[in-house]
Motif scaffolding. Structure first.
Motif, short mmCIF file in Angstrom:
data_model
loop_
_atom_site.label_atom_id
_atom_site.label_comp_id
_atom_site.label_asym_id
_atom_site.label_seq_id
_atom_site.Cartn_x
_atom_site.Cartn_y
_atom_site.Cartn_z
N GLY A 24 7.34 -0.96 -3.34
CA GLY A 24 6.27 -1.82 -3.84
C GLY A 24 6.33 -2.04 -5.34
O GLY A 24 6.07 -3.14 -5.83
N PHE A 28 6.32 -5.79 -6.96
CA PHE A 28 5.20 -6.30 -7.74
C PHE A 28 5.55 -6.51 -9.21
O PHE A 28 4.86 -7.27 -9.89
N ALA A 32 4.28 -10.24 -9.37
CA ALA A 32 2.93 -10.21 -9.93
C ALA A 32 2.94 -10.01 -11.43
O ALA A 32 2.46 -10.84 -12.20
N ASN A 149 1.07 -0.45 -1.07
CA ASN A 149 -0.08 -1.06 -1.72
C ASN A 149 -0.61 -0.21 -2.86
O ASN A 149 -1.25 -0.73 -3.77
N ARG A 152 0.85 -1.64 -5.75
CA ARG A 152 0.12 -2.82 -6.24
C ARG A 152 -1.04 -2.40 -7.14
O ARG A 152 -1.25 -2.97 -8.21
N VAL A 156 -0.76 -3.73 -11.00
CA VAL A 156 -1.72 -4.74 -11.45
C VAL A 156 -2.99 -4.11 -12.00
O VAL A 156 -3.60 -4.63 -12.93
N GLY A 277 -6.58 -6.43 -10.02
CA GLY A 277 -5.82 -5.25 -9.62
C GLY A 277 -6.61 -4.30 -8.75
O GLY A 277 -6.09 -3.78 -7.76
N THR A 281 -7.33 -5.94 -4.82
CA THR A 281 -6.48 -5.20 -3.90
C THR A 281 -7.30 -4.53 -2.79
O THR A 281 -6.92 -4.57 -1.62
N LYS A 439 1.14 -4.11 4.56
CA LYS A 439 1.91 -4.59 3.43
C LYS A 439 2.44 -5.98 3.75
O LYS A 439 2.67 -6.31 4.90
N THR A 442 8.18 -8.82 3.06
CA THR A 442 8.94 -9.10 1.87
C THR A 442 10.38 -9.37 2.22
O THR A 442 11.25 -9.31 1.40
#
Length: 442
Positions: A24, A28, A32, A149, A152, A156, A277, A281, A439, A442
């Protein structure tokens, strides 16, 4: 791929969290963090959208080279090498930001991270499946999504927050240089840990596969995929499903940080980290879980119209924000919560559609990967044009435009099969089960 012993005395909790956190983390950074960094460095929305969409092709086309990774016996070796490449690339990013050609250098390094990360994803999932038996695969599947996650949240919610706090005293370029130095050191440490803790050996060994045989099988998989009944309509449905979403998810975060004089909300990087973030999320994960249970209760065919409408919630929310330009952070945070909840709730529909209507057959795993690739390409297509459309229309009219972009997929819905055994447009023949999405594909 040869399987490792299902119980080698090593608890999966010693390596599954770090393995999927790194997966992840790299994703990201590219999809992101890079957008916020480039925006704060003065790059235009059209440039950000165009380049980040090209970077996203790495995850869309990874099925093209995934079969050839079977030629390397040790998935652990691929994982550790790709994590090490990622660490070097992050440190190189910090160096590039201090050069006169920082933009070109940054894009090149992001391409390296993206394709290394996509290759890492293939080996990462292969290692997981090879190291654990079916029972333990299911038992630890939730930890995969939790730590993916979690990355994430970290990228973020924490890293972006740190960048925002450093930008004022240090300047944008120096702040992000420090951020990428820290990320590079962190990933190097995680790669070193995984080199020791991941199951398997750091050696290539011997594998009785030939590239020609893999190529032949790959061609057969692709032919079988495109010979499925109604597959062209399914591909169109997948592309249209994400056409509005790709535009909103690209421009929405940039709108939050855009100056009010240019039609944005004028949030600081630190404020965006808080609302997007953390609040965003949590809302996305909650929406994903509830969307899965909702679909399990109602069935995919009956739930799909609601899921498609849920995908329009972000479009409507950003249109509202662009039209009213609220200044109160609680107001903005509540809007982002609604936006991301709708996104998570609706996105379940596409994951389950690919699982239940596109993937089933002789090559189910490979066809799921192909369906996910088509989904990512649809996202990239809409993402690539979003910046130019926004610059031409302005933020308010752009988000209004995205509301209309969600209509074609609704019009197509009655003609699309929702189960592998369905005739096109007919009722379901088999029961379906919803699966909470932990998730993104990807």
């Amino acid at each position: 791929m040869s399987h490792l012993p299902a119980n080698d005395g090593r608890s999966p909790m010693r390596w599954v969290p770090t393995l999927y956190f790194v997966q992840g983390m790299q994703f990201f950074v590219v999809m992101a963090l890079a957008s916020f960094m480039l925006k704060n460095m003065g790059v235009g929305n059209e440039q950000i959208a165009r380049w980040t969409s090209l970077l996203g092709t790495a995850w869309a086309i990874k099925p093209l080279w995934s079969p050839f990774l079977e030629l390397v016996h040790s998935k652990k070796l691929i994982v550790v090498v790709m994590q090490s490449v990622g660490a070097v690339a992050l440190l190189l990013m910090a160096l590039m930001l201090q050069t006169p050609w920082w933009f070109a250098g940054t894009i090149c390094v992001l391409f390296l991270i993206a394709y290394g990360s996509a290759t890492h994803d293939i080996a990462c999932d292969g290692l997981y499946m090879g190291a654990l038996d079916a029972q333990r695969q299911a038992r630890y599947a939730g930890w995969q999504g939790a730590f993916f996650n979690g990355a994430r949240f970290f990228m973020v919610g924490v890293v972006l927050k740190v960048a925002g706090l450093l930008e004022t005293p240090m300047g944008v370029f120096n702040a992000w240089t420090v951020v990428f130095l820290g990320l590079g050191v962190l990933l190097a440490g995680l790669a070193s840990y995984n080199a020791v803790m991941l199951p398997g050996q750091l050696s290539t060994g011997h594998v009785a596969l030939q590239a020609s045989a893999i190529r032949k099988t790959t061609e057969e998989i692709v032919r079988d995929f495109f010979s499925k009944p109604g597959i062209l309509l399914a591909v169109l449905f997948i592309v249209l499903f994400r056409f509005a979403e790709g535009q909103v998810q690209t421009i929405g975060p940039l709108f939050l940080i855009e100056a009010r004089s240019k039609g944005g909300l004028g949030l600081t990087t630190s404020q965006v980290a808080d609302v997007y973030g953390w609040v965003g999320t949590v809302a996305f994960l909650t929406g994903s879980i509830l969307g899965g249970y909702f679909t399990a209760w109602l069935s995919l065919r009956r739930a799909m119209p609601v899921l498609i409408l849920a995908m329009s919630v972000p479009n409507a929310t950003f249109y509202y924000l662009a039209a009213t330009l609220p200044q109160d952070m609680w107001h903005i945070g509540a809007a982002v919560l609604v936006e991301m909840f709708g996104y998570g709730f609706g996105f379940v529909g596409m994951i389950l559609y690919i699982m239940q209507a596109v993937a089933p057959g002789r090559f189910q795993t490979a066809h799921y990967a192909l369906g996910s690739g088509v989904m990512q390409l649809g996202f990239i297509l809409s993402r690539s044009v979003s910046g130019d459309i926004q610059v031409h229309l302005g933020y308010e009219h752009f988000f209004l435009w995205t509301l209309f972009c969600g209509l074609p997929v609704l019009a197509l819905l009655p003609f699309v099969r929702m189960s592998a055994l369905d005739p096109v447009g007919a009722g379901e023949k088999t029961p379906e089960a919803g699966v909470p999405v932990s998730k993104p594909a990807t």
